[in-house]
Design an enzyme around this catalytic site. Structure first.
Site, PDB file in Angstrom:
ATOM      1  N   ASP A   1       0.821  -1.223   0.000  1.00 47.70           N
ATOM      2  CA  ASP A   1       0.000   0.000   0.000  1.00 47.70           C
ATOM      3  C   ASP A   1       0.853   1.271   0.000  1.00 47.70           C
ATOM      4  OD1 ASP A   1      -2.237  -1.729   0.303  1.00 47.70           O
ATOM      5  OD2 ASP A   1      -1.879  -1.777   2.456  1.00 47.70           O
TER       6      ASP A   1
ATOM      7  N   LYS B   1       2.159   2.293  -5.108  1.00 43.08           N
ATOM      8  CA  LYS B   1       2.811   1.845  -6.357  1.00 43.08           C
ATOM      9  C   LYS B   1       1.918   2.078  -7.567  1.00 43.08           C
ATOM     10  CE  LYS B   1       3.310  -2.288  -4.510  1.00 43.08           C
ATOM     11  NZ  LYS B   1       2.906  -2.018  -3.110  1.00 43.08           N
TER      12      LYS B   1
ATOM     13  N   GLY C   1      -4.303  -4.070  -4.085  1.00 45.46           N
ATOM     14  CA  GLY C   1      -5.280  -3.039  -4.430  1.00 45.46           C
ATOM     15  C   GLY C   1      -4.522  -1.804  -4.866  1.00 45.46           C
ATOM     16  N   HIS C   2      -4.424  -1.597  -6.163  1.00 46.66           N
ATOM     17  CA  HIS C   2      -3.640  -0.474  -6.680  1.00 46.66           C
ATOM     18  C   HIS C   2      -4.585   0.630  -7.155  1.00 46.66           C
ATOM     19  CE1 HIS C   2      -0.032  -3.360  -7.462  1.00 46.66           C
ATOM     20  NE2 HIS C   2      -0.244  -3.104  -6.196  1.00 46.66           N
TER      21      HIS C   2
ATOM     22  N   GLN D   1       2.103  -5.814  -3.165  1.00 45.07           N
ATOM     23  CA  GLN D   1       2.474  -5.953  -1.748  1.00 45.07           C
ATOM     24  C   GLN D   1       3.833  -5.257  -1.506  1.00 45.07           C
ATOM     25  OE1 GLN D   1       1.304  -9.208  -3.280  1.00 45.07           O
ATOM     26  NE2 GLN D   1      -0.651  -8.336  -2.767  1.00 45.07           N
TER      27      GLN D   1
HETATM   28  P1  IMP Z   1      -2.786 -12.795   1.729  1.00 46.21           P
HETATM   29  O1  IMP Z   1      -1.777 -12.260   0.765  1.00 46.21           O
HETATM   30  O2  IMP Z   1      -4.217 -12.482   1.351  1.00 46.21           O
HETATM   31  O3  IMP Z   1      -2.559 -14.241   2.029  1.00 46.21           O
HETATM   32  O4  IMP Z   1      -2.555 -12.025   3.125  1.00 46.21           O
HETATM   33  C1  IMP Z   1      -1.355 -12.200   3.896  1.00 46.21           C
HETATM   34  C2  IMP Z   1      -0.947 -10.887   4.566  1.00 46.21           C
HETATM   35  O5  IMP Z   1      -0.538  -9.954   3.564  1.00 46.21           O
HETATM   36  C3  IMP Z   1      -2.073 -10.186   5.321  1.00 46.21           C
HETATM   37  O6  IMP Z   1      -1.522  -9.512   6.440  1.00 46.21           O
HETATM   38  C4  IMP Z   1      -2.599  -9.169   4.333  1.00 46.21           C
HETATM   39  O7  IMP Z   1      -3.240  -8.081   4.956  1.00 46.21           O
HETATM   40  C5  IMP Z   1      -1.305  -8.755   3.660  1.00 46.21           C
HETATM   41  N1  IMP Z   1      -1.499  -8.257   2.296  1.00 46.21           N
HETATM   42  C6  IMP Z   1      -1.741  -8.966   1.170  1.00 46.21           C
HETATM   43  N2  IMP Z   1      -1.848  -8.167   0.110  1.00 46.21           N
HETATM   44  C7  IMP Z   1      -1.654  -6.916   0.546  1.00 46.21           C
HETATM   45  C8  IMP Z   1      -1.596  -5.650  -0.093  1.00 46.21           C
HETATM   46  O8  IMP Z   1      -1.744  -5.507  -1.317  1.00 46.21           O
HETATM   47  N3  IMP Z   1      -1.366  -4.581   0.706  1.00 46.21           N
HETATM   48  C9  IMP Z   1      -1.151  -4.700   2.047  1.00 46.21           C
HETATM   49  N4  IMP Z   1      -1.179  -5.857   2.691  1.00 46.21           N
HETATM   50  C10 IMP Z   1      -1.428  -6.961   1.945  1.00 46.21           C
END
Ligand code: IMP
Length: 427
Positions: free
Chosen positions: A13, A16, A40-41, A223
């Site tokens: 977040d 990017k 989420g971009h 991420q």
């Molecule tokens: P998952 O990727 O859905 O398995 O989530 C694993 C961890 O990564 C959790 O703490 C999510 O909140 C975090 N996470 C996954 N994608 C994002 C992102 O795009 N932004 C921020 N945190 C993320």
């Protein structure tokens, strides 16, 4: 050819999406290389405001080829929803392609993500519940369904039977939930295949051709480094490699081809989901940052945990990725604070440490040691040249450069493309 990586330096977040949208004005190809619809971009430009999860953030620049590479796990449903949304806003998607080698997120992955999280109870990871982790598990276990598989119905039913047998066993025997139906999933996949077929390609020859030309290629990370499966705050991480090494693996790109690696950092730090975060602010300052910057997840809407900039983590990120430059985002959010803090070291028991611990339970015990810098008055949103920033903002930026260990190339002072300060442009 010139290849530039755009990598999250924190817990995701970092902004990017805006940076990729901005830099892709000049790019010929943009490749999303890891993660899935958990990302989420947010992109805001003359076409409107879009929250993209799978489609590369370059999509509004139709001259650039936007690719989803083999390192990404794709939800066909989420991708089709995004395509529909973009088409309704008159954004052309004919220059976007998804690799045949990318893996698909299936309904059983989404169900398992939920069941696994529920079973973790108080130790839940706080996943986005998009099925990303279970899809990568199947990929590594060699029973995944790849995007290309849905174009060959005989192969699809064969692969699906293997995958579903295994996953239904876990769903029913471990979690006591109802099994999913092979026929339902198969017919859903056949419907997706019809709509997705024009977008599915063997993209790797396209990438190689671009590499052999004088194209500008951007590698779009999702991420952030601190969520990396190897180097993040394990187990509170995602299941892929958001670092620059993940781009090499997820695209099929030799590391020697990459010219610049830009680390995107917010001017403070946020985290969504569980896990240690030494500079988290549980007070009014954290609330001010959250409300001012609207720090709520673009994928799940969850409030983000907010804190002062953590330079111990930032330096670690720069080392793991070999950042050549920093993109500092949301500097405007710090407008008006009388003073601003940067965490320069951690206190662990009775010691001061400067390295980022490998173990989350150790990081949990670390307390931030802050350096305090003067804030600035007025707004920086209108500033377009570095020298026009208030002196205190320039001092803050210079201190971050020193602590992270590389120069700031771009600064973002607002969500729109034009709200940017370019210090070292792309060639
Ligand atoms: P998952 O990727 O859905 O398995 O989530 C694993 C961890 O990564 C959790 O703490 C999510 O909140 C975090 N996470 C996954 N994608 C994002 C992102 O795009 N932004 C921020 N945190 C993320």
């Amino acid at each position: 050819m010139s290849v530039v990586g755009i990598i999250g330096g924190q817990w995701g977040d970092e902004g990017k999406g805006k940076i990729v949208d901005l830099l892709s004005e000049k790019a010929d190809m943009v490749i999303r290389f890891s993660g899935g619809p958990n990302a989420g971009h947010t992109v805001i430009n003359s076409h409107g405001e879009f929250k993209l999860h799978l489609v590369p953030s370059s999509i509004c620049n139709s001259h650039a080829i936007s690719l989803i590479s083999s390192g990404v796990v794709v939800s066909a449903e989420a991708l089709l929803d995004e395509i529909d949304l973009l088409q309704r806003s008159h954004v052309a998607v004919s220059n976007m392609f998804v690799s045949e080698r990318a893996h698909l997120i299936m309904p059983y992955h989404i169900l398992l993500d939920k069941l696994e999280e529920e079973s973790r109870g108080g130790s839940a990871l706080g996943t986005t519940l998009r099925g990303v982790g279970p899809a990568y598990e199947d990929k590594v276990a060699r029973r995944g369904i790849r995007v290309g598989d849905i174009l060959d119905r005989d192969n699809l039913i064969h692969r699906l039977r293997i995958a579903l047998d295994h996953n239904n066993t876990i769903i029913t025997k471990v979690y006591g939930a109802a099994p999913l139906s092979l026929e339902d999933i198969y017919s859903q996949c056949c419907q997706y295949a019809e709509r997705l077929a024009p977008f599915i390609r063997d993209i790797e020859p396209m990438v190689q051709e671009a590499l052999d030309s004088d194209a500008l290629i951007l590698l779009e990370g999702a991420q952030g480094t601190l969520l990396d499966i190897n180097f993040g705050t394990y187990p509170y991480v995602t299941s892929s490699s958001p670092i620059i090494g993940g781009a090499c693996i997820g695209i099929g790109l030799g590391p020697t081809r990459i010219e610049r690696v830009l680390g995107v950092f917010k001017s403070y730090i946020t985290r969504v989901g569980s896990g240690p975060m030494p500079t988290e602010l549980m007070d009014e300052v954290g609330d001010i940052i959250r409300e001012r910057a609207h720090e709520y997840g673009a994928t799940t809407g969850r409030p983000r945990r907010c804190g002062w900039f953590d330079a111990v983590a930032g330096h670690f990120s720069a080392q793991v990725n070999g950042f050549t430059g920093i993109v500092l985002t949301r500097l405007d959010v710090l407008d008006g604070f009388s003073s601003i803090r940067i965490c320069t070291e951690y206190r662990l028991d009775d010691k001061r440490i400067r390295h980022f611990p490998s173990n989350s339970s150790v990081l949990e015990r670390c307390e931030p040691i802050y350096e305090e810098l003067p804030g600035w008055t007025g707004s920086v949103s209108h500033v377009r040249r570095f020298q026009d920033l208030p002196a205190e903002a320039r001092t803050y930026v210079a201190r971050l450069e020193e602590l992270i260990g590389c120069p700031v190339d771009f600064i973002s002072v607002g969500p729109r493309r034009e709200e940017s300060i370019v210090i070292r442009p792309l060639a």
